[in-house]
Scaffold this active site. Sequence first.
Site, PDB file in Angstrom:
ATOM      1  N   ARG A  22       0.851  -1.200   0.000  1.00 60.92           N
ATOM      2  CA  ARG A  22       0.000   0.000   0.000  1.00 60.92           C
ATOM      3  C   ARG A  22       0.873   1.231   0.000  1.00 60.92           C
ATOM      4  O   ARG A  22       1.732   1.381   0.860  1.00 60.92           O
ATOM      5  CB  ARG A  22      -0.865   0.041   1.265  1.00 60.92           C
ATOM      6  N   SER A 113      -7.885  -0.951   0.410  1.00 58.39           N
ATOM      7  CA  SER A 113      -8.935  -1.202   1.397  1.00 58.39           C
ATOM      8  C   SER A 113      -9.646   0.066   1.857  1.00 58.39           C
ATOM      9  O   SER A 113     -10.234   0.772   1.056  1.00 58.39           O
ATOM     10  CB  SER A 113      -8.314  -1.946   2.570  1.00 58.39           C
ATOM     11  N   LYS A 126      -2.635  -6.480  -3.754  1.00 58.63           N
ATOM     12  CA  LYS A 126      -2.573  -7.653  -2.876  1.00 58.63           C
ATOM     13  C   LYS A 126      -2.458  -8.882  -3.768  1.00 58.63           C
ATOM     14  O   LYS A 126      -3.078  -8.939  -4.832  1.00 58.63           O
ATOM     15  CB  LYS A 126      -3.870  -7.801  -2.068  1.00 58.63           C
ATOM     16  N   ASP A 278     -16.408  -1.498   3.434  1.00 60.12           N
ATOM     17  CA  ASP A 278     -15.289  -0.601   3.161  1.00 60.12           C
ATOM     18  C   ASP A 278     -14.925  -0.559   1.678  1.00 60.12           C
ATOM     19  O   ASP A 278     -15.661  -1.067   0.829  1.00 60.12           O
ATOM     20  CB  ASP A 278     -14.071  -1.036   3.980  1.00 60.12           C
ATOM     21  N   ARG A 283     -14.620  -5.425   4.921  1.00 60.90           N
ATOM     22  CA  ARG A 283     -14.970  -5.026   6.289  1.00 60.90           C
ATOM     23  C   ARG A 283     -16.475  -4.809   6.421  1.00 60.90           C
ATOM     24  O   ARG A 283     -17.156  -4.583   5.418  1.00 60.90           O
ATOM     25  CB  ARG A 283     -14.272  -3.720   6.656  1.00 60.90           C
ATOM     26  N   SER A 366     -10.907  -5.097  13.756  1.00 60.45           N
ATOM     27  CA  SER A 366     -10.842  -4.082  12.709  1.00 60.45           C
ATOM     28  C   SER A 366     -11.990  -4.252  11.704  1.00 60.45           C
ATOM     29  O   SER A 366     -11.801  -4.091  10.503  1.00 60.45           O
ATOM     30  CB  SER A 366      -9.496  -4.136  12.006  1.00 60.45           C
TER      31      SER A 366
HETATM   32  C1  G16 Z   1      -6.044  -5.387   6.897  1.00 60.29           C
HETATM   33  C2  G16 Z   1      -6.024  -6.857   7.099  1.00 60.29           C
HETATM   34  C3  G16 Z   1      -6.764  -7.207   8.362  1.00 60.29           C
HETATM   35  C4  G16 Z   1      -6.182  -6.462   9.530  1.00 60.29           C
HETATM   36  C5  G16 Z   1      -6.128  -5.001   9.238  1.00 60.29           C
HETATM   37  C6  G16 Z   1      -5.327  -4.346  10.323  1.00 60.29           C
HETATM   38  O1  G16 Z   1      -7.359  -4.973   6.709  1.00 60.29           O
HETATM   39  O2  G16 Z   1      -6.645  -7.500   6.003  1.00 60.29           O
HETATM   40  O3  G16 Z   1      -6.692  -8.572   8.539  1.00 60.29           O
HETATM   41  O4  G16 Z   1      -6.939  -6.629  10.683  1.00 60.29           O
HETATM   42  O5  G16 Z   1      -5.491  -4.766   8.019  1.00 60.29           O
HETATM   43  O6  G16 Z   1      -4.913  -3.129   9.958  1.00 60.29           O
HETATM   44  P1  G16 Z   1      -3.798  -2.393  10.789  1.00 60.29           P
HETATM   45  O7  G16 Z   1      -2.503  -3.130  10.601  1.00 60.29           O
HETATM   46  O8  G16 Z   1      -3.823  -1.029  10.206  1.00 60.29           O
HETATM   47  O9  G16 Z   1      -4.251  -2.409  12.226  1.00 60.29           O
HETATM   48  P2  G16 Z   1      -7.830  -4.306   5.359  1.00 60.29           P
HETATM   49  O10 G16 Z   1      -9.314  -4.226   5.457  1.00 60.29           O
HETATM   50  O11 G16 Z   1      -7.122  -2.979   5.382  1.00 60.29           O
HETATM   51  O12 G16 Z   1      -7.330  -5.204   4.274  1.00 60.29           O
END
Ligand code: G16
Length: 544
Positions: A22, A113, A126, A278, A283, A366
Amino acid sequence: MNLEIVNCTPYTDQKPGTSGLRKSVKQFQRPDYLQTYIQAIFNTLEDREGSTLILGGDGRYFNREAIQIILRMASANGIGHVFVGKAGILSTPAASHLIRKKQALGGIILSASHNPGGPDGDFGVKFNVSNGGPASETFTDTVYQNACVVEQYRIRPIKPIPLDKEGVYDLFGMKIEVIDSVQDYMELMESIFDFDKIGQLLQSDSFKMRFDAMHAVTGPYAKRIFEQRLGAPEGTVFHAQPLANFGGGHPDPNQAHAKELMNQLYTNQGIAFGAASDGDGDRNMILGNHFFVTPSDSLAVLAANATLVPGYKQGIAGIARSMPTSQAPDLVAQKLGVPYFETPTGWKFFGNLLDAGQITLCGEESFGTSSNHIREKDGVWAVLFWLNLLAEKQDSVENIVRQHWAEYGRNYYSRHDYEAISSASGNIIMEHLRQQLATLAGTMIRGKMIRAADDFSYTDPVDGSVSEHQGIRILFEDGSRLIFRLSGTGTQGATLRVYLEQYEADVANHDQDTQEVLSDLIEIAEALGKVKELSGREAPDVIT
Ligand code: G16
């Protein structure tokens, strides 16, 4: 023939975080930045010749350009078949499902995300492997190593493929199928949930629902499933059009960012159920009328009631939650007599447990919840699960959660985020905490006895791999917990997350204000972490 081998200079900052690579759009637009990373992925996939890939994204700025580049590179790197979502749209859960259904080698999902989009926002890549789940750390480490040394990439110099209608194309021997982004996913949902009962609920005059798609990828999914297939009135889904900049919003389904939805549920408009998803659709946030369900409670409630849903009527094999998620799901597992697991943050850590059949449901604080139907978290699935429960129980969200607390106790829970502090401050705070770990156990602070303190380390029970430094845990004798970790998904500086949890068994005390209940823990967090002093911030930026 029609193959270009382009010399490039490798970038050394292409290390994937919690969920893929990212970066800001501006970083992705540097010369050959995307190309070098994609070539690094292909170089890691030694068995790619003739294989099938799934490709799609959340529709954010740069999605379409990136898809065209990846298609041209896939053909030049020997991929045999690519399924692409129409208009380049695929939610993360839909992509996970397609990887499994089409027996693909993997999938490339373009999304950052919940991070904002647009020319000044973020972009992300990803890679999910053949089980449909995010690649393991071993895989992403190899991609990173390859990215650091890649000096050439392969591409076909051809015109863009039309992505806006379904169709089949041949790109120098590679088959491209542009497919309906929603259909396969909707069929999977139909195989799990009682669509007849949910349809009756959504069509009844006494039940009103609102789904905030946040101008992100779930718009087309939610419109098709909730309104067209299940018969909810038009307008049930709002912000339904995916936009490259998410309409200027922050596509993170929480109380801070889904303001319009919160407003609708917290004023007297008679709306019984609210939900949001999201940027990439994995999410979810669940709301009742004037009532917020924490993601940890949501997982616990779904697990406790899983047998009411056709897809889980045989019962569940086990539950997993990420370490910072509240312990509410553990209590359900104990009562059901099934195993439960505590994994590091990141969906990839659930994959082995799901593949091995050791768990059926899993989730994270999260705003992520899902099951063994795919290998990603799944926003629309969680909403359908709640709708199925509401249709079965004919009760309100609030009553269902309150009854759950009465039976299991309430885990008061909150997360305080200090966003975009400097990386140096973030590291200093974590180091400052780490240095205290050896002496904290057995000490009393603000009247609370610390039982144990550590830097969380996880040994995968299936493959024995070890993941260290996954967050500082301070565990108290009374079951309360205080956790500090740095986010792995931010793109500016560091984001410090402080997670607070306190258990309350007595139903007479279940109606208190969460921040008040947690006030002692909040003070202890400050005393131990010196967050204000070391970050220069007076208060958290976001409280969920
Ligand atoms: C991503 C991962 C999740 C994780 C989250 C945590 O979410 O896919 O499994 O819980 O990051 O984020 P951080 O490291 O910022 O606390 P997503 O929805 O951004 O892909």
